[in-house]
Design a protein around this motif. Structure first.
Motif, short mmCIF file in Angstrom:
data_model
loop_
_atom_site.label_atom_id
_atom_site.label_comp_id
_atom_site.label_asym_id
_atom_site.label_seq_id
_atom_site.Cartn_x
_atom_site.Cartn_y
_atom_site.Cartn_z
N THR A 33 0.84 -1.20 0.00
CA THR A 33 0.00 0.00 0.00
C THR A 33 0.87 1.25 0.00
O THR A 33 0.49 2.27 -0.57
CB THR A 33 -0.98 0.00 1.20
N GLY A 34 2.07 1.17 0.62
CA GLY A 34 2.98 2.33 0.60
C GLY A 34 3.38 2.67 -0.84
O GLY A 34 3.33 3.84 -1.24
N LEU A 37 0.41 4.19 -2.66
CA LEU A 37 0.16 5.58 -2.25
C LEU A 37 1.21 6.52 -2.84
O LEU A 37 0.89 7.63 -3.27
CB LEU A 37 0.14 5.68 -0.72
N ARG A 38 2.47 6.04 -2.90
CA ARG A 38 3.51 6.89 -3.51
C ARG A 38 3.27 7.06 -5.01
O ARG A 38 3.47 8.14 -5.56
CB ARG A 38 4.91 6.30 -3.25
N MET A 55 1.33 11.26 4.90
CA MET A 55 2.47 10.34 4.71
C MET A 55 3.79 11.00 5.07
O MET A 55 4.63 10.38 5.72
CB MET A 55 2.53 9.86 3.26
N GLN A 59 2.19 9.63 9.59
CA GLN A 59 0.94 9.10 10.15
C GLN A 59 0.30 8.11 9.19
O GLN A 59 0.67 8.04 8.02
CB GLN A 59 -0.04 10.26 10.40
N VAL A 61 -2.63 6.79 6.76
CA VAL A 61 -3.76 7.31 5.99
C VAL A 61 -5.00 6.51 6.41
O VAL A 61 -4.89 5.50 7.10
CB VAL A 61 -3.49 7.27 4.46
N VAL A 66 -6.90 2.99 2.10
CA VAL A 66 -6.03 1.84 1.80
C VAL A 66 -6.84 0.58 1.50
O VAL A 66 -6.47 -0.22 0.64
CB VAL A 66 -4.97 1.56 2.90
N GLY A 85 3.04 -4.11 4.26
CA GLY A 85 2.62 -2.81 4.81
C GLY A 85 1.11 -2.67 4.89
O GLY A 85 0.58 -1.58 5.11
N PHE A 86 0.42 -3.74 4.68
CA PHE A 86 -1.05 -3.81 4.81
C PHE A 86 -1.38 -5.21 5.31
O PHE A 86 -0.81 -6.18 4.78
CB PHE A 86 -1.72 -3.57 3.46
N ARG A 88 -2.49 -2.51 8.49
CA ARG A 88 -1.79 -1.79 9.55
C ARG A 88 -2.71 -1.47 10.72
O ARG A 88 -2.25 -0.89 11.71
CB ARG A 88 -1.23 -0.49 9.00
N GLN A 92 -8.37 -2.83 9.08
CA GLN A 92 -7.83 -3.28 7.79
C GLN A 92 -7.68 -4.81 7.77
O GLN A 92 -7.91 -5.46 6.75
CB GLN A 92 -6.47 -2.64 7.53
N ARG A 139 12.78 9.26 0.10
CA ARG A 139 11.39 9.28 0.57
C ARG A 139 11.19 10.44 1.54
O ARG A 139 11.99 10.67 2.43
CB ARG A 139 11.08 7.96 1.29
P1 AMP Z 1 5.45 2.10 3.79
O1 AMP Z 1 6.02 2.27 2.42
O2 AMP Z 1 4.73 0.81 3.99
O3 AMP Z 1 6.44 2.40 4.87
O4 AMP Z 1 4.30 3.22 3.93
C1 AMP Z 1 4.61 4.60 3.85
C2 AMP Z 1 3.46 5.43 4.40
O5 AMP Z 1 2.28 5.19 3.64
C3 AMP Z 1 3.05 5.10 5.84
O6 AMP Z 1 3.86 5.78 6.79
C4 AMP Z 1 1.61 5.61 5.84
O7 AMP Z 1 1.55 7.02 5.88
C5 AMP Z 1 1.13 5.18 4.47
N1 AMP Z 1 0.59 3.78 4.48
C6 AMP Z 1 1.08 2.71 3.80
N2 AMP Z 1 0.34 1.62 4.02
C7 AMP Z 1 -0.65 1.99 4.88
C8 AMP Z 1 -1.73 1.32 5.50
N3 AMP Z 1 -1.93 0.01 5.30
N4 AMP Z 1 -2.55 2.03 6.31
C9 AMP Z 1 -2.36 3.34 6.51
N5 AMP Z 1 -1.35 4.05 5.98
C10 AMP Z 1 -0.49 3.39 5.16
#
Ligand code: AMP
Length: 192
Positions: A33-34, A37-38, A55, A59, A61, A66, A85-86, A88, A92, A139
């Motif tokens: 999911t990260g 989102l990116r 992000m 915090q 999202v 997600v 990363g899901f 979290r 979810q 990042r």
């Molecule tokens: P990551 O790449 O998994 O470290 O995610 C980077 C950022 O994306 C996190 O710090 C959150 O802000 C957001 N994010 C990623 N996955 C989730 C999730 N499953 N639930 C909520 N926020 C998420």
């Protein structure tokens, strides 16, 4: 039917690295999911704009966003998923269980990469320095201030999932401080 797993662990635990190994070695499908989102941010979508600030601060999202992203991916079908990363949050985790059930898929393991906080700070700072040295974008959340928030979010909102998956009999712990190859071997041993 192939195996579906979750990689659990704080930021910097090695989830992305191990997911990439599994894609390479087993042709599994990484759902991060990260990354989603990116990508949404990079392509300037409405969701991307909404989540950018949250992000960058480290915090989480909203669950709605997600879960929506994961639902869209799963709607395309398939199996052999690595959820990176899901989930979290507990909400979810419940949603993931329902989505997989609707597809007739099961979750086979939640693999927790166990590490300590000191190593996380070093890894995250190291990741930012490596990116800089390679001329790649760093990042926005790979800095000391965001990391503090990300760690707190992990302990408060995500770590309850360890008990959740333990209760379901799906939790497997792996020493995330070991060499990358050794961690990969431990994960392979769980999957085989
Ligand atoms: P990551 O790449 O998994 O470290 O995610 C980077 C950022 O994306 C996190 O710090 C959150 O802000 C957001 N994010 C990623 N996955 C989730 C999730 N499953 N639930 C909520 N926020 C998420």
């Amino acid at each position: 039917m192939s195996v579906n797993i979750i990689l659990l662990g704080p930021p910097g635990a090695g989830k992305g690295t191990q997911a990439a190994r599994l894609v390479e070695s087993r042709g599994m499908v990484q759902l991060s999911t990260g990354d989603m989102l990116r990508e949404a941010q990079a392509s300037g979508t409405e969701i991307g704009k909404i989540v950018a600030d949250v992000m960058a601060k480290g915090q989480l999202v909203t669950d709605e966003i997600v879960i929506g992203l994961i639902r869209e991916k799963l709607a395309q079908g398939g199996s052999g998923f690595i959820f990176d990363g899901f989930p979290r949050t507990l909400a979810q985790a419940d949603a993931l269980g329902e989505l997989l059930e609707e597809m007739g898929e099961t979750l086979d393991a939640a693999i927790e990469l166990q590490v300590n906080d000191e190593v996380l700070v070093d890894r995250i700072v190291g990741r930012a320095e490596e990116a800089r040295a390679a001329g790649k974008p760093v990042r926005a959340d790979d800095n000391a201030e965001s990391l503090k928030t990300r760690l707190m979010a992990y302990y408060k909102q995500t770590s309850p999932l360890i008990g959740y998956y333990h209760a379901k009999g799906l939790l497997k712990g792996v020493d995330g401080l070991a060499d990358i190859d050794d961690v990969a071997a431990s994960i392979a041993a769980i999957l085989d």
